[in-house]
Every structure is written in structure tokens, then in C-alpha cells.
Design an enzyme around this catalytic site. Structure first.
Site, PDB file in Angstrom:
ATOM      1  CE1 TYR A  53      -3.450  -2.966  -0.236  1.00 61.11           C
ATOM      2  CE2 TYR A  53      -3.291  -2.986   2.328  1.00 61.11           C
ATOM      3  CZ  TYR A  53      -4.038  -3.142   1.225  1.00 61.11           C
ATOM      4  OH  TYR A  53      -4.840  -4.318   1.431  1.00 61.11           O
ATOM      5  CG  MET A  54      -0.340   4.825  -1.240  1.00 64.99           C
ATOM      6  SD  MET A  54       0.157   5.443  -2.859  1.00 64.99           S
ATOM      7  CE  MET A  54       0.975   7.027  -2.256  1.00 64.99           C
TER       8      MET A  54
END
Length: 335
Positions: A53-54
Site C-alpha cells: 500500500y503506497m
């Protein structure tokens, strides 16, 4: 609020978990940190994230928030590994080499000595599961991981892991994290019965079907501004079809006529389905989180459950939320 067992463990979790895929994409860091603290204040005690995630930044935000608040010991952190973390051929997958490196990196970003639930973000089919389970067992014995789980894997693959663990004395999966919502009910055919038989927790992702069950999409508009379909495209946009949006809006009408907010009812439906431990909610804002928190204390009436079954029959699907899992054959309900 009634807390539930995390599978066969003695760990108790709230009936909703906080998902963090929206941290920094698009939720600003300051608001994301407020959301984490508000969720904990409301009684949610499982935060789900991933090193993908990111590019790991979501883990960093979670770690910083928990460290500064002093709440680390009140929270179960669930993170994942599998997706690429670099350009090299070994910077991905479920090998011992990759998992050991990925775990150390997640611990550093999360600013913690241990991960409560370490999950395989996707299964691997071209490598014996023994290598993966052996590595995860070592991480548990080293005190860096408490429990292990999997995500978006077929029932037979999860069961293979359980049986190999029993045979060879490896640490055992305690959870599976599949996509599940009223528009894609295919896990009810095999995964849910298997999980119930082997006392495996189910932590579903996308209970709102990317907002299609919340009235986010008009029948003629499949890419509204601000939706995941418009912001991310790709596999996210593929899940939003005219048929799925039409059925989602029929659910929205059903919910409102019954006196329910559609988003709340969509999550309540998942939460109170047989075999489900805690659906993962992924609000983009503090306002959205506040709106969903009442579901923690709600119960699904049987007449509403029956009405939903008539809309999308058990075990069927009108949207493909397994499109990031090519092992799942496409069998959509078209009636």
C-alpha cells in the site's frame, strides 16, 4: 459490542476491521491518523495493511500513529507480503528469501517488534508451500510474528497449507482474507464451508463492492469522479460493470425502503453472514468512518437477509472481485 475469536486462536477481535489501502491514496496523512485513532476509540482493534500500500507508506503512517499515541499494545496489526518491493526477481513472491526481507522492512516501518497477523497477500502455485510455511514458522519462533494468514487464495490452497502445517509441525494459518460482498458471493461455495470446518477466521475485503452497494454509481455512469474506478482504473475499473451497478442500485433501493442506510446495510450483511469474522472497511475520510461505526452494534434481520438472497442468490456473482486472482473462474449470475 460482541468481540469474535480470530479463528481457532484465543484472540478476540471487533466485528469490523480497519483497512488502510486508502492511506495517502487518496486520504491525506493527517486525516488517516485521525481515522486510526477514532477507529480504536470506537473499539475496532484490528488494523489491516500491506507492504504494497503506497509502497509501504501506509505501514509508516500506522507505525507513527501508534507509537506517538502509545496504543500499540491495544492494537492487532495485520500486514501482508507478496507483491513486488523492488525491481529484482527476488523482490516479490512467497519465498523464504523474500518473506524474511519483507518482514524486517515492515517491522521497521511499523516501528514495532512484532506483527500480530502476517498474511500472504496472494498465493503462489509454482513453488512448494513447505518453503513458505517454514519461513513463516521461523518468523513466529523468532518472536517477529504472532499468527499467519493468507489472502485471496482458493479454498484448496488454504487447506493445503493447513494440512502441511499439521503434517510437518509448521505454524498454521488462522485466517483467510477474500473479496466478499453481495455482488460477489462465490466464496460461499467452498471457502466458507472449509473455513467453518477448520475453524479459520474470514476477514473479507471490499464489503461495499467499491461503493456500488452504497449508491455511489448511477446506472449510466460507471466512472464517477472520486471513485476507485476513476482514480485507479485497471483491475478496479474492471469490477464495475453495467450489470453490477444495476444490481447494486437495486440493493440501494431495497435498503432505503427497509429504513437502512445502504452502506451500513451492505457491511452489516457481510458482518452477519455465516462464517465471517470481521469485514475490512476502508473509508477514505473520517466522515465515512464515522458513518460506518454504528454497524459494530447492529444485527441483520432475517427478512432482510432473505431479500438480499433473492437479489443475488447464495454462491453466485454479478461482479468479479476475484479479478486479481486468475485462479477463480468467471461464473457470473445473469438472471
Amino acid at each position: 459490542m460482541e468481540y469474535r475469536n480470530l479463528g481457532r486462536t484465543g484472540v478476540r477481535v471487533a466485528p469490523l476491521a480497519l483497512g488502510t489501502d486508502n492511506i495517502l491514496n487518496p486520504t491525506p496523512e493527517a486525516e488517516a491518523r485521525k481515522m486510526i485513532l477514532r477507529a480504536l476509540e470506537a473499539g475496532i482493534n484490528l488494523i489491516d495493511t500491506s507492504n504494497s500500500y503506497m509502497q509501504g507508506e501506509a505501514e509508516r503512517v500506522i507505525g507513527l500513529t501508534l507509537k506517538e499515541s502509545g496504543l500499540r499494545d491495544q492494537v492487532l496489526i495485520a500486514t501482508k507480503a507478496h507483491y513486488p518491493t523492488g525491481p529484482g526477481p527476488n523482490d516479490r513472491g512467497n519465498s523464504r528469501l523474500h518473506l524474511m526481507r519483507a518482514c524486517e522492512d515492515s517491522l521497521r516501518r511499523l516501528q514495532t517488534d512484532y506483527i500480530d497477523l502476517y498474511q500472504l497477500h496472494r498465493p503462489v502455485f509454482d513453488m512448494p508451500i513447505d518453503e513458505t510455511l517454514s519461513a513463516l514458522t521461523d518468523l513466529v519462533r523468532q518472536g517477529k510474528v504472532r499468527y499467519i494468514g493468507s489472502s485471496t487464495a482458493p479454498a484448496w490452497k488454504v487447506l493445503e497449507g493447513i494440512l502441511v502445517s499439521e503434517l510437518k509441525g509448521y505454524v498454521r494459518f488462522v485466517s483467510e482474507q477474500p473479496p466478499y460482498n453481495l455482488l460477489d458471493r462465490r466464496i460461499e461455495n467452498e471457502l466458507v464451508p472449509m473455513a467453518q470446518a477448520y475453524n479459520l477466521a474470514i476477514l473479507p475485503w471490499s464489503p461495499l463492492a467499491m461503493g456500488m452497494l452504497a449508491g455511489r454509481y448511477a446506472d449510466e455512469e460507471l466512472r464517477p469522479e472520486g471513485s476507485r474506478a476513476s482514480l485507479r482504473g485497471g483491475i478496479y475499473a474492471e469490477r464495475v460493470s453495467p450489470r453490477a451497478v444495476q444490481m447494486g442500485n437495486r440493493f440501494v433501493k431495497l435498503a432505503r425502503e427497509a429504513g437502512y442506510d445502504p452502506a451500513q446495510l451492505a457491511i452489516l450483511w457481510v458482518k452477519d453472514q455465516p462464517g465471517i469474522t470481521a469485514p475490512i472497511i476502508g473509508p477514505k475520510s473520517l466522515e465515512q468512518l464515522q458513518h460506518l461505526l454504528p454497524v459494530l452494534d447492529m444485527t441483520l434481520p432475517e427478512d432482510i437477509r432473505a431479500a438480499c438472497d433473492r437479489l443475488v442468490p447464495p454462491g453466485s456473482a454479478v461482479a468479479n472481485f476475484h479479478n486479481s486472482a486468475p485462479w477463480m473462474k468467471m461464473q457470473l449470475e445473469v438472471g
